[in-house]
Design an enzyme around this catalytic site. Sequence first.
Site, PDB file in Angstrom:
ATOM      1  N   HIS A  62       0.808  -1.208   0.000  1.00 38.32           N
ATOM      2  CA  HIS A  62       0.000   0.000   0.000  1.00 38.32           C
ATOM      3  C   HIS A  62       0.848   1.268   0.000  1.00 38.32           C
ATOM      4  O   HIS A  62       1.944   1.287   0.542  1.00 38.32           O
ATOM      5  CB  HIS A  62      -0.901   0.028   1.242  1.00 38.32           C
ATOM      6  CG  HIS A  62      -1.765  -1.174   1.367  1.00 38.32           C
ATOM      7  ND1 HIS A  62      -2.056  -1.751   2.575  1.00 38.32           N
ATOM      8  CD2 HIS A  62      -2.402  -1.928   0.438  1.00 38.32           C
ATOM      9  CE1 HIS A  62      -2.849  -2.801   2.391  1.00 38.32           C
ATOM     10  NE2 HIS A  62      -3.062  -2.929   1.097  1.00 38.32           N
ATOM     11  N   LYS A  72       5.810   6.473   6.837  1.00 35.40           N
ATOM     12  CA  LYS A  72       5.285   5.562   7.854  1.00 35.40           C
ATOM     13  C   LYS A  72       6.436   5.078   8.715  1.00 35.40           C
ATOM     14  O   LYS A  72       7.519   4.799   8.200  1.00 35.40           O
ATOM     15  CB  LYS A  72       4.633   4.327   7.218  1.00 35.40           C
ATOM     16  CG  LYS A  72       3.423   4.577   6.387  1.00 35.40           C
ATOM     17  CD  LYS A  72       2.925   3.252   5.817  1.00 35.40           C
ATOM     18  CE  LYS A  72       1.837   3.459   4.797  1.00 35.40           C
ATOM     19  NZ  LYS A  72       1.419   2.198   4.180  1.00 35.40           N
ATOM     20  N   TYR A 132       1.533   1.645  13.495  1.00 40.58           N
ATOM     21  CA  TYR A 132       1.985   2.496  12.395  1.00 40.58           C
ATOM     22  C   TYR A 132       1.856   3.952  12.822  1.00 40.58           C
ATOM     23  O   TYR A 132       0.791   4.366  13.276  1.00 40.58           O
ATOM     24  CB  TYR A 132       1.066   2.376  11.180  1.00 40.58           C
ATOM     25  CG  TYR A 132       0.879   1.023  10.578  1.00 40.58           C
ATOM     26  CD1 TYR A 132       1.450   0.727   9.345  1.00 40.58           C
ATOM     27  CD2 TYR A 132       0.087   0.056  11.191  1.00 40.58           C
ATOM     28  CE1 TYR A 132       1.238  -0.508   8.748  1.00 40.58           C
ATOM     29  CE2 TYR A 132      -0.114  -1.174  10.597  1.00 40.58           C
ATOM     30  CZ  TYR A 132       0.461  -1.452   9.380  1.00 40.58           C
ATOM     31  OH  TYR A 132       0.250  -2.667   8.791  1.00 40.58           O
ATOM     32  N   ASP A 168      -6.438  -6.277  -1.916  1.00 43.06           N
ATOM     33  CA  ASP A 168      -5.040  -6.586  -2.226  1.00 43.06           C
ATOM     34  C   ASP A 168      -4.917  -7.570  -3.385  1.00 43.06           C
ATOM     35  O   ASP A 168      -3.980  -7.492  -4.166  1.00 43.06           O
ATOM     36  CB  ASP A 168      -4.315  -7.124  -0.991  1.00 43.06           C
ATOM     37  CG  ASP A 168      -4.074  -6.042   0.056  1.00 43.06           C
ATOM     38  OD1 ASP A 168      -4.220  -4.847  -0.271  1.00 43.06           O
ATOM     39  OD2 ASP A 168      -3.739  -6.396   1.198  1.00 43.06           O
TER      40      ASP A 168
END
Length: 183
Positions: A62, A72, A132, A168
């Site tokens: 992603h 991130k 995250y 996905d």
Amino acid sequence: MNVIQTAIAGVVVVETRTHADPRGAFTRLYCARSLADIIGPRTILQINHSRTALAGAVRGMHFQHPPHAEMKLVRCVKGRVWDVVVDLRAGSPTFLKWHAQGLDMESARMLVIPEGCAHGFQALEADSELIYLHTAFYTPSSEAGLRHDDPKLGIRWPREAVELSPRDRSHPLLPADYAGIQV
């Protein structure tokens, strides 16, 4: 915090120390002062937590397109994962190269993924959990993804991929003329 550069510019592994005694353990998860050279003027705007129930499950790959591209910082707080970053930055010397890093609570490592890179992971243990830290808000209109098994990337996953989300599974393969994203 000890910062280790990888072969992909901006993708770094941050090692922290866990302090343990008979009561348990303590680990600093984030320190703006220690990471100032990496974070720069960015601000952590969103913190997310994921739990992956099944070993072998893959989440990713992603990313968000500009102007909502995000850095991130990813840390495993339970279980064990194989964390993967793919460089999608147009003109980068490591364009379409990938870096993988094992993450688990015991090693106390964190992976930093800069803007313009895709991220995904495979759970190596059941009930693995990740935290995250994001420098941009989740923006559905800017989200995108790559196939985890795209032959153009050649990512070597440690296990057979299981339990992919419909989203996905539906990411298209990269076209032959894919030029990357501008960040």
